[in-house]
Design an enzyme around this catalytic site. Sequence first.
Site, PDB file in Angstrom:
ATOM      1  N   GLY A  46       0.878  -1.160   0.000  1.00 25.80           N
ATOM      2  CA  GLY A  46       0.000   0.000   0.000  1.00 25.80           C
ATOM      3  C   GLY A  46       0.914   1.207   0.000  1.00 25.80           C
ATOM      4  N   GLU A  47       0.661   2.165   0.836  1.00 20.41           N
ATOM      5  CA  GLU A  47       1.538   3.333   0.954  1.00 20.41           C
ATOM      6  C   GLU A  47       2.009   3.385   2.404  1.00 20.41           C
ATOM      7  OE1 GLU A  47       2.366   4.820  -1.876  1.00 20.41           O
ATOM      8  OE2 GLU A  47       3.841   5.836  -0.630  1.00 20.41           O
ATOM      9  N   SER A  48       3.321   3.231   2.596  1.00 19.86           N
ATOM     10  CA  SER A  48       3.816   3.095   3.971  1.00 19.86           C
ATOM     11  C   SER A  48       3.523   4.340   4.814  1.00 19.86           C
ATOM     12  CB  SER A  48       5.308   2.773   3.978  1.00 19.86           C
ATOM     13  OG  SER A  48       6.019   3.676   3.176  1.00 19.86           O
ATOM     14  N   CYS A  78       6.125  -5.329   0.480  1.00 13.53           N
ATOM     15  CA  CYS A  78       6.287  -3.992  -0.094  1.00 13.53           C
ATOM     16  C   CYS A  78       6.204  -2.901   0.977  1.00 13.53           C
ATOM     17  CB  CYS A  78       5.308  -3.800  -1.241  1.00 13.53           C
ATOM     18  SG  CYS A  78       5.872  -2.524  -2.379  1.00 13.53           S
ATOM     19  N   ILE A 134       5.797  -2.961  -7.511  1.00 14.41           N
ATOM     20  CA  ILE A 134       4.990  -1.745  -7.712  1.00 14.41           C
ATOM     21  C   ILE A 134       5.553  -0.645  -6.814  1.00 14.41           C
ATOM     22  CG2 ILE A 134       2.671  -0.729  -7.610  1.00 14.41           C
ATOM     23  CD1 ILE A 134       1.570  -3.629  -7.803  1.00 14.41           C
ATOM     24  N   HIS A 170       5.128  -8.325  -4.605  1.00 13.58           N
ATOM     25  CA  HIS A 170       3.748  -8.651  -4.205  1.00 13.58           C
ATOM     26  C   HIS A 170       3.363 -10.083  -4.565  1.00 13.58           C
ATOM     27  CE1 HIS A 170       2.290  -4.561  -3.167  1.00 13.58           C
ATOM     28  NE2 HIS A 170       3.241  -4.190  -4.005  1.00 13.58           N
ATOM     29  N   GLU A 172       1.086 -11.720  -3.336  1.00 12.62           N
ATOM     30  CA  GLU A 172      -0.384 -11.828  -3.257  1.00 12.62           C
ATOM     31  C   GLU A 172      -1.052 -11.398  -4.558  1.00 12.62           C
ATOM     32  OE1 GLU A 172       1.383  -9.441  -2.059  1.00 12.62           O
ATOM     33  OE2 GLU A 172       0.313  -7.536  -2.174  1.00 12.62           O
TER      34      GLU A 172
END
Length: 195
Positions: A46-48, A78, A134, A170, A172
Amino acid sequence: MKIGVLALQGAVTEHMQMLSALDAETIPVRIPSELNGLDALVIPGGESTTISKLMSDYGLMEPIRKLAEQCFPIFGTCAGLVLLAKRVPNLEMETIGVMDIEVKRNAFGRQVDSFEANLEIPALHNGNFRGVFIRAPVVEKAESDVEVLCKLSDKPVAVRQGKLLACAFHPELTEDLRLHRYFLDIIKGDTDCKK
Ligand code: GLN
């Protein structure tokens, strides 16, 4: 086996589906009480910065850090890798900070924000693994008690330290269950966490 997936932002459902396919019970974790009774936790991509902020807002940072320090298994992908690292020079937010690694965010630059690469992960049965990257981070430095499971262009992109597992890509977002299965083996295994 009951595994929580941190569900503040990011690829939550995909992780839950993979773990379910491996017969683990999964629950989304949004508040501290949902950590009770878990055998492990997954921190998705996601966005850390966003995930860090929400973890602090919801009071999750400290309890997860405490669990990690007590040999509780955590798998970060990620942004999850970023959040597990002790040092992230280009992140102005707090991390859980439990893996002895230095991580560089968005390490592959804008021009190649997203790409796929064939990786070699010898710890997995039949080592090749398709890595989906990504806006991915890389591990710039890893202390000696960190096991490097995989490198891309000479930089670690999958690492393990005790019961903590993290990768820059990723799994997943593929059909490949092997890295999640490897995590389940870590959960069940008898690992010395040196804490
Ligand atoms: N660039 C993101 C960050 O630093 C990570 C991207 C991802 O999780 N796909 O948080």
